[in-house]
Motif scaffolding. Structure first.
Motif, PDB file in Angstrom:
ATOM      1  N   GLY A   1       0.817  -1.204   0.000  1.00 34.18           N
ATOM      2  CA  GLY A   1       0.000   0.000   0.000  1.00 34.18           C
ATOM      3  C   GLY A   1       0.852   1.256   0.000  1.00 34.18           C
ATOM      4  O   GLY A   1       0.581   2.206  -0.739  1.00 34.18           O
ATOM      5  N   ARG A   2       1.883   1.269   0.823  1.00 37.70           N
ATOM      6  CA  ARG A   2       2.782   2.423   0.852  1.00 37.70           C
ATOM      7  C   ARG A   2       3.411   2.659  -0.515  1.00 37.70           C
ATOM      8  O   ARG A   2       3.497   3.791  -0.995  1.00 37.70           O
ATOM      9  N   LEU A   3       3.852   1.572  -1.139  1.00 39.65           N
ATOM     10  CA  LEU A   3       4.488   1.687  -2.455  1.00 39.65           C
ATOM     11  C   LEU A   3       3.512   2.249  -3.479  1.00 39.65           C
ATOM     12  O   LEU A   3       3.853   3.154  -4.258  1.00 39.65           O
ATOM     13  N   ALA A   4       2.281   1.739  -3.489  1.00 35.06           N
ATOM     14  CA  ALA A   4       1.278   2.232  -4.441  1.00 35.06           C
ATOM     15  C   ALA A   4       0.944   3.693  -4.182  1.00 35.06           C
ATOM     16  O   ALA A   4       0.796   4.484  -5.126  1.00 35.06           O
ATOM     17  N   GLY A   5       0.824   4.070  -2.901  1.00 35.68           N
ATOM     18  CA  GLY A   5       0.502   5.461  -2.583  1.00 35.68           C
ATOM     19  C   GLY A   5       1.593   6.416  -3.024  1.00 35.68           C
ATOM     20  O   GLY A   5       1.312   7.494  -3.582  1.00 35.68           O
ATOM     21  N   ILE A   6       2.842   6.050  -2.788  1.00 34.89           N
ATOM     22  CA  ILE A   6       3.968   6.899  -3.211  1.00 34.89           C
ATOM     23  C   ILE A   6       4.007   7.009  -4.730  1.00 34.89           C
ATOM     24  O   ILE A   6       4.151   8.106  -5.290  1.00 34.89           O
ATOM     25  N   ALA A   7       3.891   5.855  -5.416  1.00 31.97           N
ATOM     26  CA  ALA A   7       3.976   5.850  -6.882  1.00 31.97           C
ATOM     27  C   ALA A   7       2.833   6.636  -7.511  1.00 31.97           C
ATOM     28  O   ALA A   7       3.024   7.362  -8.499  1.00 31.97           O
ATOM     29  N   ALA A   8       1.616   6.487  -6.958  1.00 31.99           N
ATOM     30  CA  ALA A   8       0.472   7.215  -7.511  1.00 31.99           C
ATOM     31  C   ALA A   8       0.655   8.715  -7.333  1.00 31.99           C
ATOM     32  O   ALA A   8       0.373   9.505  -8.244  1.00 31.99           O
ATOM     33  N   ALA A   9       1.141   9.140  -6.157  1.00 30.03           N
ATOM     34  CA  ALA A   9       1.381  10.558  -5.928  1.00 30.03           C
ATOM     35  C   ALA A   9       2.468  11.079  -6.857  1.00 30.03           C
ATOM     36  O   ALA A   9       2.361  12.195  -7.407  1.00 30.03           O
ATOM     37  N   GLU A  10       3.501  10.288  -7.069  1.00 29.03           N
ATOM     38  CA  GLU A  10       4.574  10.695  -7.991  1.00 29.03           C
ATOM     39  C   GLU A  10       4.036  10.880  -9.393  1.00 29.03           C
ATOM     40  O   GLU A  10       4.377  11.852 -10.082  1.00 29.03           O
ATOM     41  N   SER A  11       3.169   9.976  -9.832  1.00 27.19           N
ATOM     42  CA  SER A  11       2.637  10.061 -11.200  1.00 27.19           C
ATOM     43  C   SER A  11       1.782  11.301 -11.407  1.00 27.19           C
ATOM     44  O   SER A  11       1.596  11.742 -12.539  1.00 27.19           O
ATOM     45  N   LEU A  12       1.271  11.870 -10.329  1.00 30.49           N
ATOM     46  CA  LEU A  12       0.498  13.110 -10.410  1.00 30.49           C
ATOM     47  C   LEU A  12       1.380  14.348 -10.280  1.00 30.49           C
ATOM     48  O   LEU A  12       0.866  15.477 -10.257  1.00 30.49           O
ATOM     49  N   GLY A  13       2.681  14.150 -10.159  1.00 30.33           N
ATOM     50  CA  GLY A  13       3.607  15.269 -10.050  1.00 30.33           C
ATOM     51  C   GLY A  13       3.680  15.883  -8.675  1.00 30.33           C
ATOM     52  O   GLY A  13       4.101  17.040  -8.536  1.00 30.33           O
ATOM     53  N   LEU A  14       3.309  15.120  -7.638  1.00 30.42           N
ATOM     54  CA  LEU A  14       3.261  15.657  -6.285  1.00 30.42           C
ATOM     55  C   LEU A  14       4.575  15.507  -5.526  1.00 30.42           C
ATOM     56  O   LEU A  14       4.686  16.006  -4.401  1.00 30.42           O
TER      57      LEU A  14
END
Length: 375
Positions: free
Chosen positions: A309-322
């Motif tokens: 879950g942590r990995l998915a949350g970080i990756a998803a935020a990164e993909s949004l440019g956050l």
């Protein structure tokens, strides 16, 4: 259908994987929503009264329900919005159809993370539909959440961690466990769990199965039998135990309906529970907006689910440019290292190899002209 709201990231499932994903995304500035069909968040954690194993990072020595409370507190502090008693029954591109408070609502998301977990498997044998035959997870919910003991004399089918842990918790609740029955030639769970119930006098019968359950309107006795080299029941070996409840701890199947609906590519892995959405090492599926975490990616332990879950949350935020690529890479590397530790050792090795096979299959399909997978 009513017009809903728009979020940066929507997480489906408020269990350990979903809450961990939401926390990581929200910490990095994503407006995050978690949707769960249950009336309480936390998933399986709130019926897990045993202490977790692992390192400090994996919350070793902390009981499951305390980990659940910690995650809920952290999610609240991060500003995560949580919808309970809300069912996601449709996923179309970046829109989710949600039944909430009796109304149909459409939610739009920049990214979606599916952390839908898994459901208990059943097994059929004569008498398996009698009242008193139930899943081990259902037993655990009754004794640890609702404080109801569903029987007095138990037989548990399945010697994986779930079966062993629930047997010990049944004894703590005052029940008698007559036997743990395992069709395979060896115990499926950790030795530490098996040792605890053996020290309490509970036999673990390997190479054995339930031949049938007998009773008038309820379980009254359980007939056991050993299995021959051909896997068939030896009728000469049958013996009867006077039990009133049978627990089924025979594995879990990932809940992948929404991933199928969305159009994800899938891969079959018997070791991890069945058909799973293909995903890369960022937990990204074959769809550029859809991530997965936890048991939907293959049935493992709650500690691993939280890390995914942590990995998915970080990756998803990164993909949004956050967050910047360098910071994201460092954060993801730390999570992956902890996952590797969890998958080490004799029990984790099989899962590690099965997960590697999924990544290899994803890479092969990408090279063959499928989805362009992005880091």
């Amino acid at each position: 259908m009513a017009t809903g709201q728009t979020f940066d990231i929507v997480v489906v499932g408020a269990g350990p994987a979903g809450l961990a994903a939401a926390i990581e995304a929200a910490k990095r500035g994503a407006r995050t929503l978690v949707v769960d069909e249950n009336n309480k968040p936390g998933g399986q954690l709130f019926k897990q009264i045993h202490k977790f194993f692992g390192s400090h990072e994996h919350r070793a020595g902390v009981r499951g329900y305390d980990i659940g409370r910690q995650l809920l507190d952290e999610a609240a502090k991060c500003g995560v919005e949580v919808w309970l008693d809300a069912v996601v029954h449709g996923l179309f591109n970046q829109r989710l159809a949600v039944l909430r408070e009796g109304r149909q609502v459409t939610v739009e998301a920049g990214r979606i993370i599916l952390a839908t977990g898994a459901s208990e498997n059943a097994v059929a044998f004569p008498g398996s539909t009698l009242p008193g035959v139930m899943g081990a997870g259902a037993i655990q919910t009754m004794i640890n959440v609702h404080r109801v003991l569903p029987g007095n004399r138990f037989v548990m089918l399945g010697s994986g961690n779930v079966g062993l842990i629930v047997c010990y918790q049944l004894m703590q609740a005052g029940a008698e466990v007559l036997a743990v029955v395992e069709a395979m030639p060896s115990i499926g769970g950790y030795g530490v769990h098996a040792a605890k119930i053996r020290r309490a006098g509970v036999p673990i019968l390997v190479g054995t199965t339930i031949s049938r359950v007998v009773g008038q309107g309820k379980v009254e006795s359980v007939v056991l039998a050993t299995l021959g080299p051909d896997g068939k029941i030896d009728p000469q070996s049958e013996r009867t135990l006077a039990a009133d409840t049978v627990g089924l701890a025979v594995g879990l199947t990932p809940l992948t309906e929404l991933a199928w609906m969305a159009g994800c590519e899938f891969f079959f892995s018997p070791k991890l529970g069945g058909h799973l959405p293909l995903h890369d090492d960022n937990m990204l599926t074959s769809l550029p907006y859809l991530y997965v975490a936890g048991d939907i990616t293959g049935v493992e332990e709650a500690s691993t689910a939280m890390e995914e879950g942590r990995l998915a949350g970080i990756a998803a935020a990164e993909s949004l440019g956050l967050l910047a690529a360098a910071a994201a890479a460092a954060d993801k590397a730390a999570v992956r290292q902890r996952i590797d530790v969890l998958r080490s050792g004799p029990f984790g090795e099989g899962r590690r190899l099965a997960k590697a096979e999924i990544l290899q299959q994803q890479a092969l399909r990408s090279r063959q002209g499928g989805q362009s997978w992005k880091a």
